[in-house]
Scaffold this motif. Structure first.
Motif, PDB file in Angstrom:
ATOM      1  N   GLY A  36      50.912  45.278  48.505  1.00  0.00           N
ATOM      2  CA  GLY A  36      51.390  43.934  48.809  1.00  0.00           C
ATOM      3  C   GLY A  36      50.265  42.903  48.832  1.00  0.00           C
ATOM      4  N   MET A  37      49.023  43.360  48.724  1.00  0.00           N
ATOM      5  CA  MET A  37      47.865  42.456  48.789  1.00  0.00           C
ATOM      6  C   MET A  37      47.162  42.322  47.428  1.00  0.00           C
ATOM      7  SD  MET A  37      47.544  41.247  51.732  1.00  0.00           S
ATOM      8  CE  MET A  37      48.559  41.430  53.176  1.00  0.00           C
ATOM      9  N   GLU A  38      47.824  42.801  46.373  1.00  0.00           N
ATOM     10  CA  GLU A  38      47.186  42.820  45.053  1.00  0.00           C
ATOM     11  C   GLU A  38      46.753  41.424  44.593  1.00  0.00           C
ATOM     12  OE1 GLU A  38      50.389  46.026  45.264  1.00  0.00           O
ATOM     13  OE2 GLU A  38      50.252  43.907  45.731  1.00  0.00           O
ATOM     14  N   LYS A  39      47.632  40.433  44.786  1.00  0.00           N
ATOM     15  CA  LYS A  39      47.331  39.066  44.333  1.00  0.00           C
ATOM     16  C   LYS A  39      46.178  38.460  45.135  1.00  0.00           C
ATOM     17  CE  LYS A  39      50.580  38.061  41.178  1.00  0.00           C
ATOM     18  NZ  LYS A  39      50.296  37.683  39.812  1.00  0.00           N
ATOM     19  N   SER A  40      46.135  38.724  46.451  1.00  0.00           N
ATOM     20  CA  SER A  40      45.041  38.156  47.253  1.00  0.00           C
ATOM     21  C   SER A  40      43.719  38.840  46.911  1.00  0.00           C
ATOM     22  CB  SER A  40      45.344  38.211  48.752  1.00  0.00           C
ATOM     23  OG  SER A  40      45.409  39.526  49.206  1.00  0.00           O
ATOM     24  N   VAL A  41      43.769  40.141  46.554  1.00  0.00           N
ATOM     25  CA  VAL A  41      42.558  40.840  46.108  1.00  0.00           C
ATOM     26  C   VAL A  41      42.081  40.234  44.788  1.00  0.00           C
ATOM     27  CG1 VAL A  41      41.707  43.044  45.162  1.00  0.00           C
ATOM     28  CG2 VAL A  41      42.933  43.004  47.345  1.00  0.00           C
ATOM     29  N   GLN A  42      43.032  39.948  43.897  1.00  0.00           N
ATOM     30  CA  GLN A  42      42.702  39.336  42.605  1.00  0.00           C
ATOM     31  C   GLN A  42      41.996  37.989  42.834  1.00  0.00           C
ATOM     32  OE1 GLN A  42      46.092  37.831  40.373  1.00  0.00           O
ATOM     33  NE2 GLN A  42      45.120  38.325  38.424  1.00  0.00           N
ATOM     34  N   ARG A  43      42.556  37.153  43.728  1.00  0.00           N
ATOM     35  CA  ARG A  43      41.951  35.846  44.025  1.00  0.00           C
ATOM     36  C   ARG A  43      40.570  36.010  44.660  1.00  0.00           C
ATOM     37  NH1 ARG A  43      47.212  34.546  45.443  1.00  0.00           N
ATOM     38  NH2 ARG A  43      46.830  35.015  47.649  1.00  0.00           N
ATOM     39  N   ALA A  44      40.477  36.918  45.648  1.00  0.00           N
ATOM     40  CA  ALA A  44      39.205  37.133  46.348  1.00  0.00           C
ATOM     41  C   ALA A  44      38.116  37.612  45.389  1.00  0.00           C
ATOM     42  CB  ALA A  44      39.405  38.142  47.477  1.00  0.00           C
ATOM     43  N   LEU A  45      38.471  38.547  44.512  1.00  0.00           N
ATOM     44  CA  LEU A  45      37.493  39.059  43.536  1.00  0.00           C
ATOM     45  C   LEU A  45      37.007  37.945  42.615  1.00  0.00           C
ATOM     46  CD1 LEU A  45      38.820  42.571  42.433  1.00  0.00           C
ATOM     47  CD2 LEU A  45      36.591  42.078  43.409  1.00  0.00           C
ATOM     48  N   THR A  46      37.943  37.137  42.114  1.00  0.00           N
ATOM     49  CA  THR A  46      37.586  36.045  41.207  1.00  0.00           C
ATOM     50  C   THR A  46      36.613  35.091  41.896  1.00  0.00           C
ATOM     51  OG1 THR A  46      39.773  36.249  40.200  1.00  0.00           O
ATOM     52  CG2 THR A  46      38.557  34.255  39.690  1.00  0.00           C
ATOM     53  N   GLU A  47      36.911  34.735  43.151  1.00  0.00           N
ATOM     54  CA  GLU A  47      36.037  33.819  43.900  1.00  0.00           C
ATOM     55  C   GLU A  47      34.663  34.446  44.157  1.00  0.00           C
ATOM     56  OE1 GLU A  47      38.200  32.773  47.454  1.00  0.00           O
ATOM     57  OE2 GLU A  47      39.807  31.858  46.268  1.00  0.00           O
TER      58      GLU A  47
END
Length: 200
Positions: A36-47
């Motif tokens: 359920g946290m895949e999208k926030s991990v994607q955003r965090a990694l990009t940043e």
């Protein structure tokens, strides 16, 4: 003599160049994240990649999703469904620095495959398959629930509510099913929308 030496020495140079080219190539890795946290991990990694100035070491960071059609009360809505819940695909050059950056990102539990400190990349054909599945999901969203011919379903809406019947035909283009319902001892085919039936 010098030309012979050059010939003997020349294969060494391309080989070492090839090794360098291979080590500098980005590969795809599977990162395990909290469900359920895949999208926030994607955003965090990009940043984090941008903040660390490592944009050259990373390529795409993907959460594999496809679009699915859901029919509720006769209304069609398109929602996104992750087809690998809990996983994020990261295209990256594997070094100690990049490994630490990914591993120490909030809500990341680690890499999948290989040793914990030396993950194995996934083969390119696997990545191609996932990309194709994502593209097909955008071009032609699939219904959330898939029905099969011969499957037993219960009608939950309309004049035949609470009747059970067997699926005779499935039309994904129109989101409809033809169900054979036994009425007064006779099998009668009934056309229904996906939203009017449910699996038994």
């Amino acid at each position: 003599m010098t030309s012979e030496n050059a010939d003997e020495g020349s294969p060494v140079v391309p080989e070492s160049a090839a090794v360098t080219a291979l080590t500098s190539k980005k590969r795809w890795y599977v990162v395990h994240a909290y469900s359920g946290m895949e999208k926030s991990v994607q955003r965090a990694l990009t940043e984090r990649v941008t903040r660390a100035g490592m944009d050259d070491k990373f390529g795409q960071i993907l959460v594999p999703t496809e679009e699915v059609i859901e029919v509720k009360n006769g209304q069609k809505s398109v929602t996104e469904r992750r087809f690998f819940p809990g996983y994020v695909l990261v295209e990256m050059e594997m070094t100690d620095e990049t490994w630490h950056l990914v591993k120490n990102t909030s809500k990341v539990t680690g890499f999948i495959g290989g040793k914990s400190n030396k993950p194995t990349p996934i083969p390119p054909h696997e990545v191609d398959k996932i990309m194709q599945q994502m593209q097909e999901g955008i071009e032609k969203p699939r219904p959330k629930v898939l029905y099969e011919v011969g499957e037993l379903v219960r009608i939950k809406d309309g004049p035949f509510t609470d009747f059970n019947g067997n699926v005779e035909e499935v039309n994904y283009e129109k989101s409809r099913v033809r169900v054979s319902v036994t009425i007064f001892g006779r099998a009668t085919p009934v056309e229904l929308e996906f939203g009017q039936v449910e699996k038994v």
